[in-house]
Design a protein around this motif. Structure first.
Motif, PDB file in Angstrom:
ATOM      1  N   GLY A  69      51.846  66.303  71.843  1.00 48.65           N
ATOM      2  CA  GLY A  69      50.997  66.623  72.985  1.00 48.65           C
ATOM      3  C   GLY A  69      51.074  65.633  74.125  1.00 48.65           C
ATOM      4  N   CYS A  70      51.679  64.465  73.896  1.00 49.34           N
ATOM      5  CA  CYS A  70      51.703  63.418  74.930  1.00 49.34           C
ATOM      6  C   CYS A  70      52.769  63.725  75.991  1.00 49.34           C
ATOM      7  N   GLU A  71      52.346  63.774  77.246  1.00 45.55           N
ATOM      8  CA  GLU A  71      53.252  64.013  78.369  1.00 45.55           C
ATOM      9  C   GLU A  71      53.469  62.760  79.211  1.00 45.55           C
ATOM     10  N   HIS A  72      52.468  61.898  79.248  1.00 51.17           N
ATOM     11  CA  HIS A  72      52.539  60.650  80.014  1.00 51.17           C
ATOM     12  C   HIS A  72      51.928  59.535  79.169  1.00 51.17           C
ATOM     13  N   ALA A  73      52.435  58.319  79.355  1.00 51.29           N
ATOM     14  CA  ALA A  73      51.883  57.183  78.607  1.00 51.29           C
ATOM     15  C   ALA A  73      51.942  55.928  79.463  1.00 51.29           C
ATOM     16  N   GLY A  74      51.025  55.031  79.202  1.00 48.15           N
ATOM     17  CA  GLY A  74      50.997  53.771  79.937  1.00 48.15           C
ATOM     18  C   GLY A  74      50.301  52.692  79.130  1.00 48.15           C
ATOM     19  N   ILE A  75      50.443  51.459  79.591  1.00 47.93           N
ATOM     20  CA  ILE A  75      49.750  50.329  78.974  1.00 47.93           C
ATOM     21  C   ILE A  75      48.851  49.701  80.018  1.00 47.93           C
ATOM     22  N   LEU A  76      47.564  49.699  79.741  1.00 48.10           N
ATOM     23  CA  LEU A  76      46.558  49.135  80.631  1.00 48.10           C
ATOM     24  C   LEU A  76      46.133  47.775  80.099  1.00 48.10           C
ATOM     25  N   LEU A  77      46.213  46.758  80.950  1.00 45.11           N
ATOM     26  CA  LEU A  77      45.724  45.434  80.597  1.00 45.11           C
ATOM     27  C   LEU A  77      44.452  45.163  81.388  1.00 45.11           C
ATOM     28  N   LEU A  78      43.473  44.600  80.722  1.00 43.38           N
ATOM     29  CA  LEU A  78      42.197  44.295  81.360  1.00 43.38           C
ATOM     30  C   LEU A  78      41.986  42.791  81.319  1.00 43.38           C
ATOM     31  N   HIS A  79      41.987  42.164  82.500  1.00 45.30           N
ATOM     32  CA  HIS A  79      41.842  40.720  82.608  1.00 45.30           C
ATOM     33  C   HIS A  79      40.390  40.367  82.944  1.00 45.30           C
ATOM     34  N   ASN A  80      39.856  39.398  82.214  1.00 45.60           N
ATOM     35  CA  ASN A  80      38.487  38.937  82.460  1.00 45.60           C
ATOM     36  C   ASN A  80      37.478  40.088  82.450  1.00 45.60           C
ATOM     37  N   ARG A  81      37.759  41.104  81.625  1.00 44.56           N
ATOM     38  CA  ARG A  81      36.873  42.251  81.428  1.00 44.56           C
ATOM     39  C   ARG A  81      36.610  43.038  82.708  1.00 44.56           C
ATOM     40  N   ARG A  82      37.474  42.884  83.707  1.00 45.69           N
ATOM     41  CA  ARG A  82      37.218  43.557  84.982  1.00 45.69           C
ATOM     42  C   ARG A  82      38.490  44.018  85.694  1.00 45.69           C
ATOM     43  N   GLN A  83      39.460  43.142  85.795  1.00 42.05           N
ATOM     44  CA  GLN A  83      40.652  43.422  86.598  1.00 42.05           C
ATOM     45  C   GLN A  83      41.679  44.210  85.786  1.00 42.05           C
ATOM     46  N   LEU A 101      46.828  51.295  74.944  1.00 42.91           N
ATOM     47  CA  LEU A 101      47.878  52.272  75.139  1.00 42.91           C
ATOM     48  C   LEU A 101      47.225  53.582  75.556  1.00 42.91           C
ATOM     49  N   ASP A 102      47.636  54.119  76.719  1.00 45.14           N
ATOM     50  CA  ASP A 102      47.027  55.325  77.282  1.00 45.14           C
ATOM     51  C   ASP A 102      47.970  56.510  77.076  1.00 45.14           C
ATOM     52  N   LEU A 103      47.435  57.624  76.576  1.00 42.18           N
ATOM     53  CA  LEU A 103      48.224  58.834  76.376  1.00 42.18           C
ATOM     54  C   LEU A 103      47.556  59.990  77.104  1.00 42.18           C
ATOM     55  N   TYR A 104      48.346  60.777  77.832  1.00 44.29           N
ATOM     56  CA  TYR A 104      47.799  61.836  78.681  1.00 44.29           C
ATOM     57  C   TYR A 104      48.500  63.168  78.432  1.00 44.29           C
ATOM     58  N   SER A 105      47.753  64.260  78.655  1.00 49.93           N
ATOM     59  CA  SER A 105      48.320  65.596  78.602  1.00 49.93           C
ATOM     60  C   SER A 105      47.664  66.472  79.661  1.00 49.93           C
ATOM     61  N   SER A 106      48.415  67.440  80.142  1.00 45.79           N
ATOM     62  CA  SER A 106      47.869  68.398  81.111  1.00 45.79           C
ATOM     63  C   SER A 106      47.205  69.578  80.412  1.00 45.79           C
ATOM     64  N   ARG A 107      47.246  69.592  79.077  1.00 47.15           N
ATOM     65  CA  ARG A 107      46.664  70.693  78.309  1.00 47.15           C
ATOM     66  C   ARG A 107      45.391  70.262  77.583  1.00 47.15           C
ATOM     67  N   PRO A 108      44.341  71.055  77.625  1.00 47.38           N
ATOM     68  CA  PRO A 108      43.158  70.761  76.800  1.00 47.38           C
ATOM     69  C   PRO A 108      43.520  70.838  75.323  1.00 47.38           C
ATOM     70  N   GLU A 109      42.826  70.058  74.515  1.00 48.28           N
ATOM     71  CA  GLU A 109      43.024  70.072  73.061  1.00 48.28           C
ATOM     72  C   GLU A 109      44.460  69.708  72.669  1.00 48.28           C
ATOM     73  N   ALA A 110      45.139  68.938  73.501  1.00 45.86           N
ATOM     74  CA  ALA A 110      46.528  68.581  73.192  1.00 45.86           C
ATOM     75  C   ALA A 110      46.620  67.581  72.047  1.00 45.86           C
TER      76      ALA A 110
END
Length: 234
Positions: free
Chosen positions: A43-57, A136-145
């Motif tokens: 179901g994954c169409e897009h993926a990314g890695i989000l880093l959060l610095h100092n709980r804000r940035q 790790l972020d995973l995205y889909s354009s379909r509901p219930e993917a």
């Protein structure tokens, strides 16, 4: 899943693990993680890695599409979202089955996500550090993917990714430390020869220059080795 599918997944995960550990830079490791996530998680169409610095940035460390970067930017601006919360709260997995309906937990983020074409998503914790978190972020354009199997595979991918990311960062830090030590050694040799002083005295010269000019010692050493001059020395 049948036995054949289980074996195929196990082989794919093993290959992913070897591939991640073979990357020669931290950025290449991160790029490989998101590419494997798209390939392996149903179901994954897009993926990314989000880093959060100092709980804000928020920083997008890797992404397979612009959609991921825009989503990360929104989550950072709003200080909410599945991936932001996975990183911020240390929760292993957030799974949103249908972003197109009413989403109470992320009421500000959800409408913007729908505008981006995000219908379902997952945020999986990669690691926690003293002042930095990663998801790790995973995205889909379909509901219930994303179902339970997607969540399980995503968690396994994130677990392998966390080990590979940690190893890559440690290798990079070690290489930086070795390079810094070498450059400082070269700079000490230049100062010792120029002023006819011993190593301890030469180190104090570099240290004083670093402190007086508020410049890191390795940067002072780089300046000395590249120019032959000591900042601030008479």
């Amino acid at each position: 899943m049948d036995t054949a599918s289980d074996q195929e997944l196990a082989i794919a995960l093993a290959r992913m693990s070897r591939n991640l550990l073979s990357q020669d830079t931290v950025q290449n490791t991160l790029n490989s993680i998101v590419e494997h996530a798209v390939d392996l998680v149903d179901g994954c169409e897009h993926a990314g890695i989000l880093l959060l610095h100092n709980r804000r940035q928020v920083e997008t460390a890797a992404a397979t599409s612009e959609l991921v970067r825009r989503s990360d930017t929104l989550q950072g601006e709003l200080c909410e979202g599945p991936c932001f919360d996975a990183a911020d709260n240390g929760v292993q997995v957030y799974r949103i089955a249908d972003m197109t309906g009413s989403v109470q937990r992320w009421a500000q983020y959800a409408p913007y996500a729908r505008d981006l074409g995000i219908a379902s998503m997952m945020g999986l914790l990669l690691y926690t550090d003293e002042e930095e978190y990663g998801a790790l972020d995973l995205y889909s354009s379909r509901p219930e993917a994303f179902g339970e199997h997607s969540e399980l595979v995503g968690w396994v991918v994130a677990s392998h990714a966390a080990v590979a990311f940690s190893s890559a960062r440690m290798d990079a830090q070690l290489q930086t430390a070795i390079t810094t030590r070498q450059r400082i050694g070269e700079a000490l040799g230049i100062v010792m020869e120029r002023y006819r002083i011993d190593e301890e005295q030469a180190f104090q010269v570099l240290k004083r220059s670093s402190q007086h000019r508020n410049i890191k010692l390795r940067d002072i050493a780089d300046h000395v080795t590249s120019t032959g001059e000591i900042p601030g020395a008479r």
